[in-house]
Design a protein around this motif. Sequence first.
Motif, PDB file in Angstrom:
ATOM      1  N   ALA A 221       9.781  -1.677   3.484  1.00 15.81           N
ATOM      2  CA  ALA A 221       8.397  -1.447   3.054  1.00 15.81           C
ATOM      3  C   ALA A 221       7.688  -2.772   2.795  1.00 15.81           C
ATOM      4  CB  ALA A 221       8.374  -0.568   1.814  1.00 15.81           C
ATOM      5  N   ALA A 222       8.412  -3.728   2.241  1.00 15.63           N
ATOM      6  CA  ALA A 222       7.828  -5.049   2.012  1.00 15.63           C
ATOM      7  C   ALA A 222       7.545  -5.756   3.334  1.00 15.63           C
ATOM      8  CB  ALA A 222       8.763  -5.888   1.151  1.00 15.63           C
ATOM      9  N   GLU A 223       8.433  -5.580   4.305  1.00 19.52           N
ATOM     10  CA  GLU A 223       8.192  -6.149   5.636  1.00 19.52           C
ATOM     11  C   GLU A 223       6.909  -5.572   6.234  1.00 19.52           C
ATOM     12  OE1 GLU A 223      12.995  -6.388   6.642  1.00 19.52           O
ATOM     13  OE2 GLU A 223      11.689  -5.090   7.810  1.00 19.52           O
ATOM     14  N   ALA A 224       6.765  -4.258   6.122  1.00 18.08           N
ATOM     15  CA  ALA A 224       5.592  -3.596   6.693  1.00 18.08           C
ATOM     16  C   ALA A 224       4.301  -4.075   6.039  1.00 18.08           C
ATOM     17  CB  ALA A 224       5.732  -2.081   6.537  1.00 18.08           C
ATOM     18  N   ALA A 225       4.395  -4.449   4.753  1.00 16.50           N
ATOM     19  CA  ALA A 225       3.206  -4.924   4.042  1.00 16.50           C
ATOM     20  C   ALA A 225       2.693  -6.245   4.608  1.00 16.50           C
ATOM     21  CB  ALA A 225       3.517  -5.069   2.555  1.00 16.50           C
ATOM     22  N   LEU A 226       3.569  -6.986   5.290  1.00 14.25           N
ATOM     23  CA  LEU A 226       3.177  -8.281   5.851  1.00 14.25           C
ATOM     24  C   LEU A 226       2.623  -8.180   7.271  1.00 14.25           C
ATOM     25  CD1 LEU A 226       6.188 -10.530   4.727  1.00 14.25           C
ATOM     26  CD2 LEU A 226       3.824 -10.773   3.955  1.00 14.25           C
ATOM     27  N   ILE A 227       3.116  -7.218   8.029  1.00 12.22           N
ATOM     28  CA  ILE A 227       2.811  -7.148   9.458  1.00 12.22           C
ATOM     29  C   ILE A 227       1.309  -6.945   9.705  1.00 12.22           C
ATOM     30  CG2 ILE A 227       3.223  -5.891  11.603  1.00 12.22           C
ATOM     31  CD1 ILE A 227       5.628  -7.429  10.695  1.00 12.22           C
ATOM     32  N   GLY A 228       0.789  -7.753  10.619  1.00 18.94           N
ATOM     33  CA  GLY A 228      -0.584  -7.590  11.058  1.00 18.94           C
ATOM     34  C   GLY A 228      -1.623  -8.379  10.298  1.00 18.94           C
ATOM     35  N   GLY A 229      -1.242  -9.006   9.199  1.00 15.35           N
ATOM     36  CA  GLY A 229      -2.197  -9.769   8.406  1.00 15.35           C
ATOM     37  C   GLY A 229      -1.849 -11.237   8.379  1.00 15.35           C
ATOM     38  N   PRO A 230      -2.683 -12.057   7.757  1.00 16.72           N
ATOM     39  CA  PRO A 230      -2.382 -13.483   7.632  1.00 16.72           C
ATOM     40  C   PRO A 230      -1.241 -13.713   6.640  1.00 16.72           C
ATOM     41  CG  PRO A 230      -4.344 -12.929   6.386  1.00 16.72           C
ATOM     42  CD  PRO A 230      -3.974 -11.695   7.140  1.00 16.72           C
ATOM     43  N   PHE A 231      -0.494 -14.783   6.857  1.00 21.80           N
ATOM     44  CA  PHE A 231       0.630 -15.114   5.971  1.00 21.80           C
ATOM     45  C   PHE A 231       0.088 -15.962   4.813  1.00 21.80           C
ATOM     46  CE2 PHE A 231       5.327 -16.730   6.091  1.00 21.80           C
ATOM     47  CZ  PHE A 231       5.614 -15.919   5.002  1.00 21.80           C
ATOM     48  N   CYS A 232      -0.656 -15.316   3.945  1.00 28.85           N
ATOM     49  CA  CYS A 232      -1.366 -16.010   2.877  1.00 28.85           C
ATOM     50  C   CYS A 232      -0.745 -15.681   1.519  1.00 28.85           C
ATOM     51  CB  CYS A 232      -2.841 -15.619   2.883  1.00 28.85           C
ATOM     52  SG  CYS A 232      -3.111 -13.841   2.668  1.00 28.85           S
ATOM     53  N   ASP A 233      -1.263 -16.320   0.480  1.00 27.82           N
ATOM     54  CA  ASP A 233      -0.748 -16.099  -0.866  1.00 27.82           C
ATOM     55  C   ASP A 233      -0.826 -14.627  -1.264  1.00 27.82           C
ATOM     56  OD1 ASP A 233      -0.133 -18.749  -1.202  1.00 27.82           O
ATOM     57  OD2 ASP A 233      -1.946 -19.238  -2.343  1.00 27.82           O
ATOM     58  N   ALA A 234      -1.976 -14.004  -0.987  1.00 25.29           N
ATOM     59  CA  ALA A 234      -2.146 -12.605  -1.372  1.00 25.29           C
ATOM     60  C   ALA A 234      -1.127 -11.706  -0.681  1.00 25.29           C
ATOM     61  CB  ALA A 234      -3.569 -12.145  -1.041  1.00 25.29           C
ATOM     62  N   ALA A 235      -0.845 -11.987   0.596  1.00 34.04           N
ATOM     63  CA  ALA A 235       0.127 -11.183   1.336  1.00 34.04           C
ATOM     64  C   ALA A 235       1.533 -11.373   0.768  1.00 34.04           C
ATOM     65  CB  ALA A 235       0.095 -11.552   2.811  1.00 34.04           C
TER      66      ALA A 235
END
Length: 276
Positions: A221-235
């Motif tokens: 689930a944590a992996e899915a939260a990252l996919i598709g967005g920028p690798f930023c602090d909020a992510a």
Amino acid sequence: MDYVAARSPDEVLAVLADGQASVLAGGQSLVLEVTSRAAQPRRLVDINRVAEFEVLDQTDGMLRVAPLVRHRVFESDAIDGPLGDLLRVIVRHIGHPPIRARGTMLGSLAYAHPAAEWPVAAAVLGAELDLAGPDGRRTLTAEQFFTGPFTTARRPEELLVEVRLPALPAGTGAGYAEHRRSHAKFVEGAAIVAVTVADGLVTGAAIGLVNVGPCPVRARAAEAALIGGPFCDAAIIEAARVAAEIDADNRAMTATRRGAIRMLTRRALTQAREGV
């Protein structure tokens, strides 16, 4: 207890055939168990003279690791690319130099200690494990292989003969963060991550948690939260929060334990971003 110094794979399998023997490679865990009588095998089969078991091969997008490849090999530049970067980050935290000089990756996988790093790395990377026995050879995924603390799908008459780790794509950053009371102790918790970024967006993510459950834990689930967005602090903050919500332990997940998972995941992801 009988001792057999095998010189070929066939000889090893012949000794293991009745399910009454234990395999001696690095011996980092087995010797302690035998001397304390926690384990009392009828025979020990020493595989250190089997040349075929020293293979380490990186071809066709796959790293093949045989039973006698020591931990210390992964400290070197023997494996290139992002996969090599991840393995180097992990192995530096495994025991002391003498342990890394004798211990083996496949030995660690077969022992399946809940606080060991290699089982979680195998799960995170989607490894395939080959077992050989009297009925031939079979292949299991890491998720199929690990069945509980100190238990696997390996049968007593079988030998873990190879693990295959897929290469990581370009643009992948690796990270590892752990908590332990002292360097002589097993980790109380750790996070292993690999994140791939292309055109500014996360295209792949793997997050594994050490000593969080009875088997290696992958925080999907944590992996899915990252996919598709920028690798930023909020992510990173959000993915760490989601990882801490995982419910994979037989014990109650206290607020303190969840806080530790969140902190370790955040640290590992931050380290991975620096390597992209």
